[in-house]
Structures are given as structure tokens and as C-alpha cells.
Design an enzyme around this catalytic site. Structure first.
Site, PDB file in Angstrom:
ATOM      1  N   THR A  88       0.809  -1.214   0.000  1.00 21.83           N
ATOM      2  CA  THR A  88       0.000   0.000   0.000  1.00 21.83           C
ATOM      3  C   THR A  88       0.843   1.265   0.000  1.00 21.83           C
ATOM      4  O   THR A  88       0.484   2.266  -0.610  1.00 21.83           O
ATOM      5  CB  THR A  88      -0.916   0.008   1.246  1.00 21.83           C
ATOM      6  OG1 THR A  88      -1.732  -1.152   1.197  1.00 21.83           O
ATOM      7  CG2 THR A  88      -1.796   1.239   1.275  1.00 21.83           C
ATOM      8  N   THR A 165       1.699  -4.284   4.364  1.00 18.52           N
ATOM      9  CA  THR A 165       1.630  -4.469   5.821  1.00 18.52           C
ATOM     10  C   THR A 165       1.175  -5.866   6.257  1.00 18.52           C
ATOM     11  O   THR A 165       1.438  -6.261   7.382  1.00 18.52           O
ATOM     12  CB  THR A 165       0.684  -3.432   6.478  1.00 18.52           C
ATOM     13  OG1 THR A 165      -0.635  -3.604   5.956  1.00 18.52           O
ATOM     14  CG2 THR A 165       1.176  -2.025   6.237  1.00 18.52           C
ATOM     15  N   ASP A 166       0.522  -6.633   5.376  1.00 16.02           N
ATOM     16  CA  ASP A 166      -0.017  -7.925   5.809  1.00 16.02           C
ATOM     17  C   ASP A 166       1.043  -8.799   6.475  1.00 16.02           C
ATOM     18  O   ASP A 166       0.796  -9.407   7.504  1.00 16.02           O
ATOM     19  CB  ASP A 166      -0.610  -8.689   4.619  1.00 16.02           C
ATOM     20  CG  ASP A 166      -2.101  -8.463   4.468  1.00 16.02           C
ATOM     21  OD1 ASP A 166      -2.551  -7.360   4.825  1.00 16.02           O
ATOM     22  OD2 ASP A 166      -2.807  -9.383   4.011  1.00 16.02           O
ATOM     23  N   LYS A 243       1.261  -7.283  13.520  1.00 15.22           N
ATOM     24  CA  LYS A 243       0.137  -6.487  13.026  1.00 15.22           C
ATOM     25  C   LYS A 243      -1.076  -6.851  13.864  1.00 15.22           C
ATOM     26  O   LYS A 243      -1.593  -7.957  13.777  1.00 15.22           O
ATOM     27  CB  LYS A 243      -0.123  -6.783  11.548  1.00 15.22           C
ATOM     28  CG  LYS A 243      -1.247  -5.945  10.953  1.00 15.22           C
ATOM     29  CD  LYS A 243      -1.391  -6.144   9.442  1.00 15.22           C
ATOM     30  CE  LYS A 243      -2.424  -5.176   8.887  1.00 15.22           C
ATOM     31  NZ  LYS A 243      -2.466  -5.157   7.408  1.00 15.22           N
TER      32      LYS A 243
END
Lengths: 431, 431
Positions: A88, A165-166, A243
Site C-alpha cells: 500500500t 503491511t499484511d 500487526k
């Protein structure tokens, strides 16, 4: 005055509002039906051409600074390196479908963040690949590590790795292990909101990551928002972070640990008292091999131990279990045929390394408190202290790739890159 | 004065200290080498007989009140029911090995907690089994639900279920679904520290659970310590809670939710504003069937989709995936042979229900933001909003047991017992 072009400052009126900003290149952020404007705040907005009633160039407009101009403009400033992998933070929005897809070049990324050029020169933008992070796998960790390692040898203060970010925290763990004797800061950074949104966090995260790269902290850290506002970022040890939210900008939280440092976008750094290695003149070593036949499994009520036979059949070399509580699986047989204890014993006897972590995430595993722990330890399971399941999975894949089987248990229990905290500060719970 | 006996108040001197308390029965808390003393604080300590230099009975001592006496003594007080299943809250320490094993009877448990008798009468102590919670499985959920359901029909204000903490939140979720139209409070309670430790939390948790059972909240809730002190407890919706620490007493935290109520051990209740069903005169319905062939798998970098074929081969009926981020697995093929997208499609085509949750735990899944989500949804995956992976696993096992395949998706997406929060309060993050 001529028709406004890319890089010109323009004023646009629609039926609803009026906007002032720099006209962005169409190929980067827009489709044929929309134009994109970079506002003074640094955020980009897309405006439907249909809605525009008036567009005029603002006098004394300046051109958007292209990346090559940034490097030239910043002469004399410290140099950092950027390794761009996708996600992203480097993504654009397709205004037709509403979907998000990665930028294709590092140049496109930096065109959106001219503020960086006021602080540093970008030594190099390496792009080993461009993937959304859910598609990143073992071999990609090695590719990133190789690029980072190569940058570290250059005239650079530190390296920023941009990443989706996953699985950001899996990659930060991998880099933590793959570069031995790290001598400079490595900031692993992503964005939870895409560049078309007012809440885009990529710009501030990149600024904070840049300041991190200029610090004396020679650790791999994830640098992301600290809270739901745009006040400051935290840099957390790359092996101790997870996360913890699907969408919040402050989703990346240290587990069993406090951040190493708080970083304000203007360059203020506040240390938290957490230990770290300092920048040095040492020569790091690259240990980038990785064993792919490693699995991470979670135990839960009714989970069948036959899953271990599946991994024995498939010739796996290592398994990390995210057990319940202090690190447990069922030790009473589920029925006459199936027993976890028997299956774990078979797995260990097949030469597979079995490591235990806790799905509770916070706190440490312990084999000595309950009978299940003692039985599993006796069956040959290695209890990995307070190591996160995700970090243990990455570490095992790395350790199997780079060390002999006989050294494995010792390596897994050695605190190589802050992945084990013998003393967990109470304030770190749900930080 | 005669030799002090069980239930007598005694003063004991050792080389190091002196203690005053009630002598506990040997069979309950001690072995031959130790005696156990219940201090005025309510905590029990074990003292090695070798260390004792002097033991004398304190005048006006009173006998320990045995459970049967409790019921008699409490005449006129409200009645509650207790279903005891095992775990630390009902466990004793083997002072020789240092290990912890379950009490064998509910009587043994209550002998240690006379304070409860000041508030309520214990209507009944049911013990369907005694297991450490890591050994509890699907069929045990049904056994507990049957006992609870049977108690609800009696003259009882509410039901306390005592349970080991490892899988407490899986069982609380199961009870939340298995009793439809719940009319009274059900408190699911455990202890993180065993009864031999000064930090034993079982007594206060039981007191808070008792007060919960006297409230007007007709929900299944986990009632445990709110913080690291002994100040108060929180009662959290049984479908929205997770064990978030291996050892802390305040390990059980609501996820994407705030607690329903804060409970002080003296009976003060402070509502948080969270919605709940009120106590009613309705007749609950028991839906205790459960499908055992359900799996919970986590996605991670390098995870092989062949695991789905394993579950197809084993004739599983449902799979919950704890995906990364908004609910993703890799959608780019790992190599020519293996693709998650193909494997997921095969799984769905085999008639297996595939539900998606997030390993980030906090926040909601969303299939529409990234291409991976859209591809997986198109392949037939059901996105389960903000449902916890553990709760989704339990709910799917329950839904497959009690409803037709054609009703499944609707049931899984219906908010049956608070498991889905369409609006997540910002204050619930890392509560």
C-alpha cells in the site's frame, strides 16, 4: 497563460468545492476520467473530470520535483538507501474499480513524497520485485536481504525497506536474522491507508523511517504510526512486533517489548530505555539461506494430531506449534487411535524440529508449570520462551537453512536479534 | 488442649516465620510432607513439616465450613448453580513435584472458598468431567451445555462454569451458541494462578462471577481479573474474548469490544454501556450438536495450499482461515503446481464451507479493499466480518451440527450472540 500541465500549481472548482494543488501525472495516480491533485498537506485527491467547472493555473507555480531532481537538489545531505518491494505504501488507486494496485517504480513513489528530499539524498532505489505482502514468501526474504546487504556496504546511513503491511512483521523478522552483525539502521515500513485517502500514513511513516535511518540504532525495526493521530511513530524491534489490527494506522505493536524509540516527523527522537545495538564500523555477514519445508500450526480444542503426519509425509524439517496457554496441546488421547503426545513423539523421532510458542502472544511459554508442558518437553519439544509464533516460524526456516541440525536447538534458544526477552516489562502488555 | 485437627485455627512457627490460619484437610491440598494453612486473607500456603518448630491451636478456633454446611448456613440467600470442569481454579499443587493437578470434587473446591457462602447458596455442583482445558474437545462443550441447560430450568439465579484457562474462551463461545434465548447469566470463570500462590485469583474471580450471576445480564460472559491488582473483575461477552497472556491474571481481554460490566468483589457493578440481553422468563433452547470435522488454519508467508487437500481428503465439512490483514492468503501462485486460489476453489467446490477471519485479531475483515479479498470472495470464501478466528471455528462446528448446509452462510453472518460488532468502538483496541 497556457493550458496547465503536469507539475503546475492549479486551482480547480467543482460544483461542491474548490481545490488548490499540484497537478499529478495521469499515468501515476489517475485514469482518463479523473485527475489527481497533490494538496499542500501532501495528500493526493482524485477529482472526476465531469465535476470540474473551472481549472486555472496559479501564478508562480513550481513543477513537481521528479525523483532525479530530488537527488540533485539534496546535494550535501546525508544519503540513505531505499529497497522497494510493493504494498500500500507504494500503491495507487484505480478510481474506476476502487481497487488498489502497486506502483511500478520507485520513481513513482518518491514523486509523491517530496518532503523526504528536504532531509536526505536517496542513494539508490532498489526494487527486487513488486508484490502485495500476502504474496511474499521465503525466497523473497532472501532477495530483500541481499539488496539490503549490498546497500549497507555503500556510502549510506541506513536502509528503508518499503513493504505491504499484511506480512511486514514476518519480513522484518527475516531481515533481523539474515544480516548478522548489523552495523546500520534498517527501517521496515508500510502504510495502512492508501495514498488516495486523507488518512494516508505512508508519508509520515516514510519521514519517521528516514529519521530512524539517521539515528545511531543499528537494529532492524518496523517504523509505523504510534497512535490514531498523526503525532508520532514508534520503531519496534523487528522480531517483537505484530500487526494487531486490520486497518488502524497504529496496528503494529511491540509484543512482550516496548518500542526502541518514539520518532516525531520533524526529527525528534525519544528513547524508551530499551536496549539496542549501536551503529558501528563492523562488517555485517549475510546469512540468507532458508528452508522452505517449515510449518506453523495452531492448537485448538478438537484439533487432530494427524496434521503432524501430513508434515512428516511431506518431508518437512521443522514445525512451530502455537500452543494454548504456556504452550500446550491436548495430552489426553482424543480417542483410541489419535494422541497428540504420540504424534509429537513420532514427529521428533522423524528428525523434525518441533518448537513451542503460545497463541496467547503475550507472556512466555513454560514447560514446567503443568503436566502437559512436562510431557511435551520430555517428548522432545523445544520451548521457545516468549518468542512470537510468527518470529519462531521465520527463525526456524532461517536456522534450518544456515546451520547444522545439531546446532539447531542452541540457535533457536539463543537471543540473536532481540527475539527473546528474559525479563518482560509489565508496561509492555497491550502496549 | 488436644492436638490441633483439620478446621482448627492454629499458629505455626518455622525457622523463618510464623503463620496463623486454619488447618486444611491433607487430602485436599497437601501431601504427607506438608501441611496447608488457610490464612485470613483467604489464600492457602503450604508449609514443609520439617521446617515447623512449633504448632499450637489458637483458642476460639472455628471449624472450616464444609460445602454441605455452606448450603445449610446460607438458607434464605439467593441460589446459584456451579458446573465444575477442572483447571487451575479447581486445582491443587503436588508439593513434591511442583506440578498442578485438578481437584476431584466440587466439594474440595468450595471448602477453599467459604466467602461465597456469605452471598449465595450453591444450588448444585455438577461435574460432567474434570479435565485440564487443553484436553477439552467438541463433545465436552456439549456436555457442559447440557448441564448448564438443565440447571437453568431449576430455581437458580445463574450458572457459574469453572474451567481451565487455556481454552476458556473457546468454551465460552460454544456455550454462547449452544443455548438459544438465554434467560439468565452464565459466568465462565478460571484462575491463572494456582491456590498455593499468594497471587491466587480464583477466589476473587469466583466472587465476581457470583455477583454476575445475581445481575440482570442474560449473557454468557468470561469473568476474570481486570488488571494486575485485585481491585475488580471484568465480564466480557463470551464470543468476544481471548486469552492474551500466558500468566497474567488479567489475561482475558475483550477483542473489538468493551467489557459488559466491571465487577468489584464486594458486589459493586459498573456498566460500560455495552448492549446486552436482560434476564427474562423465556425458555431457552438447547442446540448442542457439533460437527467435529472442522479445522482452523492460519496463513503465513510460504504456507502451502496442499494443507487444504489434506482436509478435503479427510472429509472435513468446514474450514476457518485466519488470514493476514483484512483476510488474505497468497493469490499469486507459489510455483507452477501450487496456488492458494485454485486450492480454495477446489475446497469450496467439494462442498466445504470456507470462512475468513484475520490473524490481526483486532479490526474487521474486508474482501473489497484489495484484489486478494475480491478474488477469494469470488472463489466462494465467506468473510466473517470482525469475528475472532477462535469464535468462528467454534461457531462453524456448531452451525454445521445444528443447521442445513443451505442455511450455513446466513447463520455464520448472523450476529447470534454478540460475535459480530458492526461498529467497533475505538476504545476497544488493546483494551
Amino acid at each position: 497563460m497556457a493550458q496547465p500541465g503536469i507539475g503546475d500549481k492549479v486551482k480547480i472548482k467543482t460544483r461542491k468545492a474548490s481545490y488548490e494543488g499540484i497537478l499529478m501525472p495521469r499515468s501515476e495516480l489517475s485514469d482518463k476520467e479523473h485527475i489527481v491533485l497533490k494538496l499542500d498537506s501532501g495528500y493526493n485527491i482524485g477529482i472526476s473530470k465531469q465535476d470540474i467547472s473551472k481549472i486555472e493555473q496559479v501564478p508562480e507555480s513550481r513543477k513537481t520535483r521528479a525523483p532525479k531532481v530530488i537527488v540533485k537538489a539534496g546535494k550535501g545531505l546525508p544519503k540513505i538507501s531505499v529497497v522497494s518491494t510493493g504494498g500500500t505504501i507504494t500503491s495507487k488507486v484505480d478510481y474506476k474499480t476502487g481497487g488498489v494496485s502497486p506502483f511500478k517504480t520507485g520513481e513513482e513513489l518518491l514523486a509523491g513524497m517530496p518532503k523526504l528530499a528536504e532531509i536526505v539524498q536517496i542513494n539508490d532505489i532498489k526494487q527486487p520485485f513488486s508484490l502485495l505482502s500476502e504474496d511474499i514468501s521465503h525466497k523473497d526474504w532472501s532477495k530483500i536481504a541481499k539488496e539490503v546487504y549490498s546497500e549497507l556496504k555503500k556510502d549510506t546511513e541506513g536502509v528503508i525497506v518499503t513493504h505491504g503491511t499484511d506480512t511486514l512483521h514476518y519480513t522484518s523478522a527475516a531481515l533481523s536474522f539474515m544480516i548478522e552483525g548489523l552495523n546500520k539502521p534498517i527501517a521496515v515500513v508500510g502504510a495502512q491507508r492508501s495514498a488516495d485517502r486523507g488518512s494516508f500514513d505512508g508519508l509520515m511513516n516514510m519521514l519517521c523511517a528516514t529519521h530512524y535511518c539517521l539515528s545511531d540504532i543499528a537494529e532492524v525495526a518496523i517504523v509505523m504510526h504510534a497512535g490514531s493521530s498523526d503525532e508520532y511513530c514508534i520503531a519496534s524491534q523487528g522480531t517483537k512486533v505484530r500487526k494487531m489490527h486490520t486497518s488502524r494506522r497504529d496496528a503494529f505493536r511491540p509484543i512482550n517489548d516496548e518500542p526502541i524509540v518514539k520518532i516525531w516527523p520533524d526529527g525528534n527522537l525519544v528513547m524508551t530505555g530499551t536496549q539496542y545495538n549501536e551503529r558501528s564500523s563492523g562488517n555485517p555477514k549475510l546469512l540468507d539461506k532458508v528452508e522452505e519445508r517449515v510449518a506453523l500450526i495452531h492448537s485448538y480444542p478438537g484439533a487432530r494430531p494427524e496434521i503432524l503426519e501430513h508434515y512428516i509425509d511431506k518431508k518437512y524439517k521443522g514445525i512451530i506449534i502455537a500452543g494454548t496457554g504456556f504452550g500446550h496441546v491436548a495430552t489426553q488421547p482424543l480417542d483410541k487411535k489419535e494422541s497428540w503426545l504420540k504424534a509429537v513423539t513420532n514427529t521428533v523421532d522423524s528428525g523434525i524440529f518441533v518448537g513451542m510458542t503460545s497463541q496467547a502472544l503475550y507472556g512466555t511459554t513454560d514447560s514446567m508449570i503443568y503436566s502437559a508442558g512436562r510431557l511435551l518437553k520430555n517428548a522432545g519439544v523445544t520451548y521457545l520462551k516468549d518468542m512470537l509464533p510468527e518470529t519462531a516460524y521465520v527463525k526456524l526456516a532461517w536456522a534450518l537453512g544456515n546451520f547444522k541440525r545439531s546446532e539447531l536447538e542452541e540457535k533457536m534458544l539463543e537471543n540473536i536479534s532481540g527475539e527473546i526477552n528474559e525479563r518482560i516489562q509489565p508496561g509492555s502488555f497491550l502496549y
